[in-house]
Write a protein that holds these residues in place. Structure first.
Motif, PDB file in Angstrom:
ATOM      1  N   THR A 161       9.711   5.869  -9.718  1.00  0.00           N
ATOM      2  CA  THR A 161       8.894   5.563 -10.953  1.00  0.00           C
ATOM      3  C   THR A 161       8.437   4.728 -10.582  1.00  0.00           C
ATOM      4  N   ILE A 162       7.087   3.737 -10.872  1.00  0.00           N
ATOM      5  CA  ILE A 162       6.963   1.955 -10.407  1.00  0.00           C
ATOM      6  C   ILE A 162       7.782   0.848 -11.620  1.00  0.00           C
ATOM      7  N   GLY A 163       8.188   1.712 -12.660  1.00  0.00           N
ATOM      8  CA  GLY A 163       8.946   0.930 -13.739  1.00  0.00           C
ATOM      9  C   GLY A 163       9.842   0.926 -13.628  1.00  0.00           C
ATOM     10  N   LEU A 219      24.108  -3.203  -5.116  1.00  0.00           N
ATOM     11  CA  LEU A 219      23.615  -2.640  -5.844  1.00  0.00           C
ATOM     12  C   LEU A 219      22.136  -1.917  -7.016  1.00  0.00           C
ATOM     13  N   ALA A 220      21.275  -3.406  -6.794  1.00  0.00           N
ATOM     14  CA  ALA A 220      19.756  -3.137  -7.224  1.00  0.00           C
ATOM     15  C   ALA A 220      19.557  -2.575  -5.834  1.00  0.00           C
ATOM     16  N   SER A 221      19.291  -3.175  -4.535  1.00  0.00           N
ATOM     17  CA  SER A 221      18.423  -2.407  -3.619  1.00  0.00           C
ATOM     18  C   SER A 221      18.569  -1.843  -3.760  1.00  0.00           C
ATOM     19  N   LEU A 222      19.919  -0.589  -3.890  1.00  0.00           N
ATOM     20  CA  LEU A 222      19.998   0.642  -3.706  1.00  0.00           C
ATOM     21  C   LEU A 222      18.831   1.455  -4.944  1.00  0.00           C
ATOM     22  N   TRP A 223      19.350   0.721  -5.894  1.00  0.00           N
ATOM     23  CA  TRP A 223      18.536   1.135  -6.883  1.00  0.00           C
ATOM     24  C   TRP A 223      16.706   1.517  -6.744  1.00  0.00           C
ATOM     25  N   CYS A 224      17.410   0.389  -5.936  1.00  0.00           N
ATOM     26  CA  CYS A 224      15.171   0.108  -5.600  1.00  0.00           C
ATOM     27  C   CYS A 224      14.338   0.978  -4.868  1.00  0.00           C
ATOM     28  N   PRO A 256       0.976  -1.659  -0.310  1.00  0.00           N
ATOM     29  CA  PRO A 256      -0.415  -0.636  -0.079  1.00  0.00           C
ATOM     30  C   PRO A 256       0.647   1.141  -0.836  1.00  0.00           C
ATOM     31  N   ALA A 257       1.768   1.490   0.774  1.00  0.00           N
ATOM     32  CA  ALA A 257       2.970   2.553   0.798  1.00  0.00           C
ATOM     33  C   ALA A 257       3.330   2.516  -0.546  1.00  0.00           C
ATOM     34  N   ILE A 258       3.986   1.837  -1.173  1.00  0.00           N
ATOM     35  CA  ILE A 258       4.523   1.522  -2.183  1.00  0.00           C
ATOM     36  C   ILE A 258       3.842   2.528  -3.585  1.00  0.00           C
ATOM     37  N   MET A 259       2.522   1.753  -3.470  1.00  0.00           N
ATOM     38  CA  MET A 259       0.974   2.528  -4.356  1.00  0.00           C
ATOM     39  C   MET A 259       0.723   3.363  -4.383  1.00  0.00           C
ATOM     40  N   SER A 260       0.926   4.000  -2.537  1.00  0.00           N
ATOM     41  CA  SER A 260       0.771   5.236  -2.191  1.00  0.00           C
ATOM     42  C   SER A 260       1.541   6.457  -3.411  1.00  0.00           C
ATOM     43  N   GLY A 261       3.197   6.332  -2.614  1.00  0.00           N
ATOM     44  CA  GLY A 261       4.261   7.130  -2.678  1.00  0.00           C
ATOM     45  C   GLY A 261       5.078   6.825  -4.629  1.00  0.00           C
ATOM     46  N   LEU A 262       4.219   6.177  -4.635  1.00  0.00           N
ATOM     47  CA  LEU A 262       4.621   5.738  -6.676  1.00  0.00           C
ATOM     48  C   LEU A 262       3.364   6.169  -7.332  1.00  0.00           C
ATOM     49  N   HIS A 263       2.379   6.305  -6.929  1.00  0.00           N
ATOM     50  CA  HIS A 263       0.761   6.595  -7.570  1.00  0.00           C
ATOM     51  C   HIS A 263       1.039   5.728  -9.132  1.00  0.00           C
ATOM     52  N   ALA A 264       1.244   4.329  -7.826  1.00  0.00           N
ATOM     53  CA  ALA A 264       0.683   2.692  -8.928  1.00  0.00           C
ATOM     54  C   ALA A 264      -1.010   2.445  -8.617  1.00  0.00           C
ATOM     55  N   ASP A 265      -1.087   2.569  -9.473  1.00  0.00           N
ATOM     56  CA  ASP A 265      -2.283   0.799  -8.968  1.00  0.00           C
ATOM     57  C   ASP A 265      -1.526  -0.472  -9.191  1.00  0.00           C
ATOM     58  N   VAL A 266      -2.935  -1.420  -8.578  1.00  0.00           N
ATOM     59  CA  VAL A 266      -2.320  -2.522  -7.952  1.00  0.00           C
ATOM     60  C   VAL A 266      -2.069  -3.479  -9.002  1.00  0.00           C
ATOM     61  N   ASN A 267      -2.167  -3.780 -10.360  1.00  0.00           N
ATOM     62  CA  ASN A 267      -1.382  -4.210 -11.407  1.00  0.00           C
ATOM     63  C   ASN A 267      -0.338  -3.835 -11.386  1.00  0.00           C
ATOM     64  N   ALA A 268      -0.154  -3.174 -11.428  1.00  0.00           N
ATOM     65  CA  ALA A 268       1.180  -2.327 -11.798  1.00  0.00           C
ATOM     66  C   ALA A 268       1.963  -3.224 -10.348  1.00  0.00           C
ATOM     67  N   VAL A 269       1.642  -3.046  -8.562  1.00  0.00           N
ATOM     68  CA  VAL A 269       2.862  -2.665  -8.102  1.00  0.00           C
ATOM     69  C   VAL A 269       2.286  -4.207  -7.515  1.00  0.00           C
ATOM     70  N   VAL A 270       1.729  -5.077  -8.491  1.00  0.00           N
ATOM     71  CA  VAL A 270       1.842  -6.870  -7.883  1.00  0.00           C
ATOM     72  C   VAL A 270       3.275  -7.024  -9.085  1.00  0.00           C
ATOM     73  N   TRP A 271       3.644  -6.284 -10.137  1.00  0.00           N
ATOM     74  CA  TRP A 271       4.855  -6.695 -10.817  1.00  0.00           C
ATOM     75  C   TRP A 271       5.934  -6.713  -9.727  1.00  0.00           C
ATOM     76  N   VAL A 272       5.522  -5.789  -8.581  1.00  0.00           N
ATOM     77  CA  VAL A 272       7.295  -5.241  -7.494  1.00  0.00           C
ATOM     78  C   VAL A 272       7.479  -6.432  -7.458  1.00  0.00           C
ATOM     79  N   THR A 273       6.635  -7.502  -6.867  1.00  0.00           N
ATOM     80  CA  THR A 273       6.955  -8.931  -6.969  1.00  0.00           C
ATOM     81  C   THR A 273       6.732  -9.770  -7.329  1.00  0.00           C
ATOM     82  N   SER A 274       6.040 -10.075  -8.942  1.00  0.00           N
ATOM     83  CA  SER A 274       6.754 -10.965 -10.067  1.00  0.00           C
ATOM     84  C   SER A 274       8.126 -10.893 -10.356  1.00  0.00           C
ATOM     85  N   ALA A 275       8.383  -9.874 -10.648  1.00  0.00           N
ATOM     86  CA  ALA A 275       9.654  -9.621 -11.456  1.00  0.00           C
ATOM     87  C   ALA A 275      10.138  -9.866 -10.157  1.00  0.00           C
ATOM     88  N   TYR A 276      10.506  -9.709  -8.880  1.00  0.00           N
ATOM     89  CA  TYR A 276      11.594 -10.575  -8.152  1.00  0.00           C
ATOM     90  C   TYR A 276      11.616 -11.839  -8.084  1.00  0.00           C
TER      91      TYR A 276
END
Length: 499
Positions: free
Chosen positions: A99-101, A89-94, A36-56
């Motif tokens: 943006t959500i992308g 390094l990827a953690s620092l980038w995260c 929920p905090a990522i959705m609010s902070g990056l102005h993302a919808d549910v479908n987009a934020v699901v990919w934060v976990t799916s991509a990993y």
């Protein structure tokens, strides 16, 4: 005569490796509480934020077969350090993304780094510890694996509530730096094996795994239907199964050194341990979703307080791990792992029966504590039994297979529990309200008219991981006695070979 690597004390190296292993496993679960905090902070919808976990998950699962074998070729220490650098390094980038992308892309690189690191921890255990001590070593590995999956949500809730969602990634940077220095100094440079690298096998395994994992992970998002044009979820999954079948056929044809030595599965315990860890990965991943939703939406707990429900499980897992490690080296693994995998379905059924709207919190903690006993008894004996009989030159390949099956089990559990929860919500909530509950914020109560139905749906969903864990129980009960126990006590062989 002892070799130099056998004369060295392997424990400092293992402690250095499991620090990084702990970090990457925590990152598998830490994001869920911050969604929920990522959705609010990056102005993302549910479908987009699901990919934060799916991509990993995708980037972590797909390369594991390859990175296990690659560790045999270039050395587990070198590949581990490379993966740790990429992950840090990827953690620092995260944490720095705007943006959500960008966050999704950074998570892909995190997953790739994790895939390089994970098989090397088990390979180093197999190659540096004598067979009669690997149970104690795997107890540490098992404690890390068990506790990390529980610490993730707790740590995520505390960091999100206190510092902001970015800190669930920033915290990896100092840990990664310390882990790199320790691994550089303490992990020995082990002998490498000049294997031929099966490039076609790499391509087939990666494509097949990607198609299957993507289809399972995203199936619910597309209602198990059409993705685009003629492409559907089921066609992707079927195509993935076909490609994996081609991969296995190709591996069977190889006269030299295949990416996946099918001869590994001639070892009874290796095959059974892979069945068991798939069931464990499925169960541990799947059980967390209905429990956390119940705690936040029915009981009205904050993300941090709901995650704290898992503290008894984490504490008991850590306390039991050294004791279980000693038992694993002295007692038939079917009995040690059997205790854990019997406690697992019992605790989940007990928890399912307890999850009502008005139940006292202390009553929930009783079955959750039994889950801690299950975690303490199952990770180490299953892991050590999988790798104990493997030839040293195939340690990386075996570790890659084992960790791949664990991760695929986790992805299957995530997809299956999502589909089941939606199905049970539609059945239990009046007037199709199941589709609207996602709009409610964690930390608030559902309307009284919906609480009973929602609690029932989440409780019923827990029965799926309970059922799958029984498959793991059957697998470990079929374990044969390890070689060092057969040599020490011939009496152990008879029931093992008879069973």
């Amino acid at each position: 005569m002892a070799t130099p690597q056998q004369e060295l004390n392997p424990w400092p190296a293992l402690w250095a490796l499991v620090l990084g292993f702990f970090m990457i496993l925590v990152d598998s679960t830490i994001v869920s509480v911050a969604t929920p905090a990522i959705m609010s902070g990056l102005h993302a919808d549910v479908n987009a934020v699901v990919w934060v976990t799916s991509a990993y998950l995708l980037a972590y699962a797909v390369p594991l077969l390859v990175t296990g074998r690659l560790g045999d070729r270039i050395g587990p220490k070198h590949l581990y350090l490379t993966g740790l650098t990429v992950f840090t390094l990827a953690s620092l980038w995260c944490g720095l993304t705007g943006t959500i992308g960008q966050l999704i892309v950074a998570r892909v690189f995190q997953g790739l780094g994790a895939a390089m690191m994970t098989p090397q921890t088990m390979a180093v255990i197999t190659r540096t510890f004598p067979a009669h001590q690997r149970g104690q070593a795997m107890s540490l590995w098992g404690a890390v694996a068990g506790v990390a999956t529980l610490v993730g949500p707790i740590l995520g809730g505390v960091l999100v509530d206190g510092l902001g969602w970015e800190w669930i990634f920033f915290i990896n940077v100092p840990v990664g730096v310390v882990g790199f220095v320790l691994a550089w100094r303490l992990v020995p440079t082990l002998e490498t094996h000049a294997h031929r690298f099966d490039l076609l096998g790499v391509a087939l395994s990666a494509v097949g795994m990607f198609l299957i994992v993507f289809g399972i992970q995203e199936g619910e998002s597309y209602h198990w239907g059409t993705i685009t044009g003629p492409i559907s979820v089921w066609r992707l999954i079927i195509a993935g199964v076909v490609v994996v079948a081609l991969f296995l056929w190709w591996q069977a044809k190889q006269r030299g050194e295949p990416l996946l030595p099918l001869g590994l599965f001639a070892d009874r315990n290796f095959s059974l341990a892979n069945v068991a860890i798939t069931a464990i990965g499925f169960t541990i991943t799947a059980m967390a979703f209905p429990l956390m939703l119940y705690a936040q939406l029915v009981k009205g707990l904050s993300p941090t307080r709901s995650a704290l429900l898992l503290v008894p499980m984490a504490v008991l897992s850590g306390v039991l791990a050294p004791f279980v490690g000693r038992l694993t080296d002295r007692v038939h693994p079917r009995y040690v792992a059997g205790v854990g995998l019997l406690a697992l379905p019992v605790s989940l059924v007990w928890l399912s029966l307890t999850m009502t709207p008005d139940v006292a919190i202390w009553r929930l903690l009783l079955p959750i504590s039994l889950l801690g006993v299950a975690n303490g008894f199952m990770w180490a004996p299953v892991g050590s039994t999988a790798t104990r009989n493997l030839p040293m030159r195939q340690a990386g390949a075996g570790a890659g297979v084992y960790n791949t099956t664990r991760q695929v089990g986790a992805v299957l559990g995530s997809a299956a529990i999502a589909a089941l929860m939606l199905s049970r919500l539609m059945a239990e909530l009046p007037g199709g309200a199941g589709g609207r509950t996602g709009a409610l914020s964690p930390g608030t109560h559902l309307p009284p008219a919906l609480r009973d139905g929602f609690a029932s749906a989440m409780a019923q969903s827990l029965l799926l991981p309970a059922a799958v864990s029984v498959i793991g129980l059957v697998a470990v009960l079929l374990f044969a006695a390890p070689g060092h126990l057969r040599r020490e006590s011939p009496a152990v062989v008879e029931p093992a070979t008879a069973g």
